[in-house]
Structure formats: structure tokens, C-alpha cells
Design a protein around this motif. Structure first.
Motif, mmCIF file in Angstrom:
data_model
loop_
_atom_site.group_PDB
_atom_site.id
_atom_site.type_symbol
_atom_site.label_atom_id
_atom_site.label_comp_id
_atom_site.label_asym_id
_atom_site.label_seq_id
_atom_site.Cartn_x
_atom_site.Cartn_y
_atom_site.Cartn_z
ATOM 1 N N UNK A 1 1.608 3.369 -4.946
ATOM 2 C CA UNK A 1 3.025 3.093 -4.670
ATOM 3 C C UNK A 1 3.295 1.591 -4.687
ATOM 4 N N UNK A 2 2.359 0.810 -4.164
ATOM 5 C CA UNK A 2 2.507 -0.640 -4.131
ATOM 6 C C UNK A 2 2.549 -1.209 -5.545
ATOM 7 N N UNK B 1 -4.020 -10.813 -1.312
ATOM 8 C CA UNK B 1 -4.562 -9.462 -1.210
ATOM 9 C C UNK B 1 -3.789 -8.504 -2.110
ATOM 10 N N UNK B 2 -2.473 -8.652 -2.165
ATOM 11 C CA UNK B 2 -1.652 -7.841 -3.067
ATOM 12 C C UNK B 2 -2.170 -7.970 -4.499
ATOM 13 N N UNK B 3 -2.377 -9.197 -4.956
ATOM 14 C CA UNK B 3 -2.845 -9.423 -6.327
ATOM 15 C C UNK B 3 -4.224 -8.830 -6.567
ATOM 16 N N UNK B 4 -5.098 -8.907 -5.584
ATOM 17 C CA UNK B 4 -6.433 -8.320 -5.740
ATOM 18 C C UNK B 4 -6.352 -6.792 -5.748
ATOM 19 N N UNK B 5 -5.494 -6.214 -4.921
ATOM 20 C CA UNK B 5 -5.308 -4.762 -4.925
ATOM 21 C C UNK B 5 -4.810 -4.285 -6.285
ATOM 22 N N UNK B 6 -3.862 -5.018 -6.838
ATOM 23 C CA UNK B 6 -3.310 -4.671 -8.154
ATOM 24 C C UNK B 6 -4.392 -4.732 -9.222
ATOM 25 N N UNK C 1 -0.066 -4.340 6.849
ATOM 26 C CA UNK C 1 1.152 -5.148 6.919
ATOM 27 C C UNK C 1 1.901 -5.145 5.583
ATOM 28 N N UNK C 2 1.165 -5.219 4.487
ATOM 29 C CA UNK C 2 1.785 -5.193 3.150
ATOM 30 C C UNK C 2 2.506 -3.860 2.943
ATOM 31 N N UNK C 3 1.835 -2.761 3.279
ATOM 32 C CA UNK C 3 2.453 -1.443 3.136
ATOM 33 C C UNK C 3 3.707 -1.335 3.997
ATOM 34 N N UNK C 4 3.622 -1.829 5.224
ATOM 35 C CA UNK C 4 4.769 -1.762 6.136
ATOM 36 C C UNK C 4 5.944 -2.583 5.607
ATOM 37 N N UNK C 5 5.671 -3.801 5.168
ATOM 38 C CA UNK C 5 6.734 -4.692 4.681
ATOM 39 C C UNK C 5 7.374 -4.187 3.397
ATOM 40 N N UNK C 6 6.595 -3.490 2.571
ATOM 41 C CA UNK C 6 7.117 -3.023 1.285
ATOM 42 C C UNK C 6 7.589 -1.571 1.326
#
Length: 76
Positions: A65-66, A23-28, A53-58
Motif C-alpha cells: 500500500x505504501x 526508510x521509506x526509500x529502502x522499503x520501496x 510511524x510511516x504507515x500511520x502518517x500515510x
């Protein structure tokens, strides 16, 4: 001259699950929640949960911002 040590890079593989990395890669790559859901064959609600969860962990609050963090850490 103020010299600060280089921060240790934490690979996203150490903090994100396999699905969160997808999901991170697709968001990017500018995919929206509904597009990610269709591509991964999951519900938009599940994508939203992973994003949260990604936002919280990062420690980020937005995709911008991500992406910035990903660039700084060498994940992108």
C-alpha cells in the motif's frame, strides 16, 4: 462524463522525517527490516517503530500500500 479535479500532491518531505524518508526509500527498494537496520546502523526495533510511524502518517497498512501511495503521489 464525470471529471474530478486532480488531487494536490503532498510531498513526502512534508509529512515524513528525514529518517522516515530514508526508510521509506529502502522499503520501496525491497529492503527488509533487518537489512535496513544494518544499513542505517540502528536496531531492528527502531526500524519497526519508524515503519509504524510511516504507515500511520500515510494511512497505509503494508509496504505494498505504501508503494502504491508513493507511486500515486509521485514520491517513487
Amino acid at each position: 462524463m464525470d471529471i474530478q479535479p486532480v488531487k494536490t500532491l503532498t510531498p513526502h518531505s512534508d509529512i515524513l522525517t528525514k529518517r522516515e524518508k530514508e526508510i521509506f526509500n529502502l522499503l520501496v527498494n525491497e529492503y527488509q527490516t533487518t537489512e535496513i537496520a544494518k544499513r542505517l546502523d540502528i536496531s531492528p526495533h527502531t526500524v519497526s517503530s519508524h515503519r509504524k510511524n510511516i504507515f500511520q502518517k500515510t494511512g497505509t497498512n503494508s509496504v505494498l500500500q505504501l508503494i502504491k501511495l508513493g507511486l500515486e503521489k509521485g514520491w517513487v
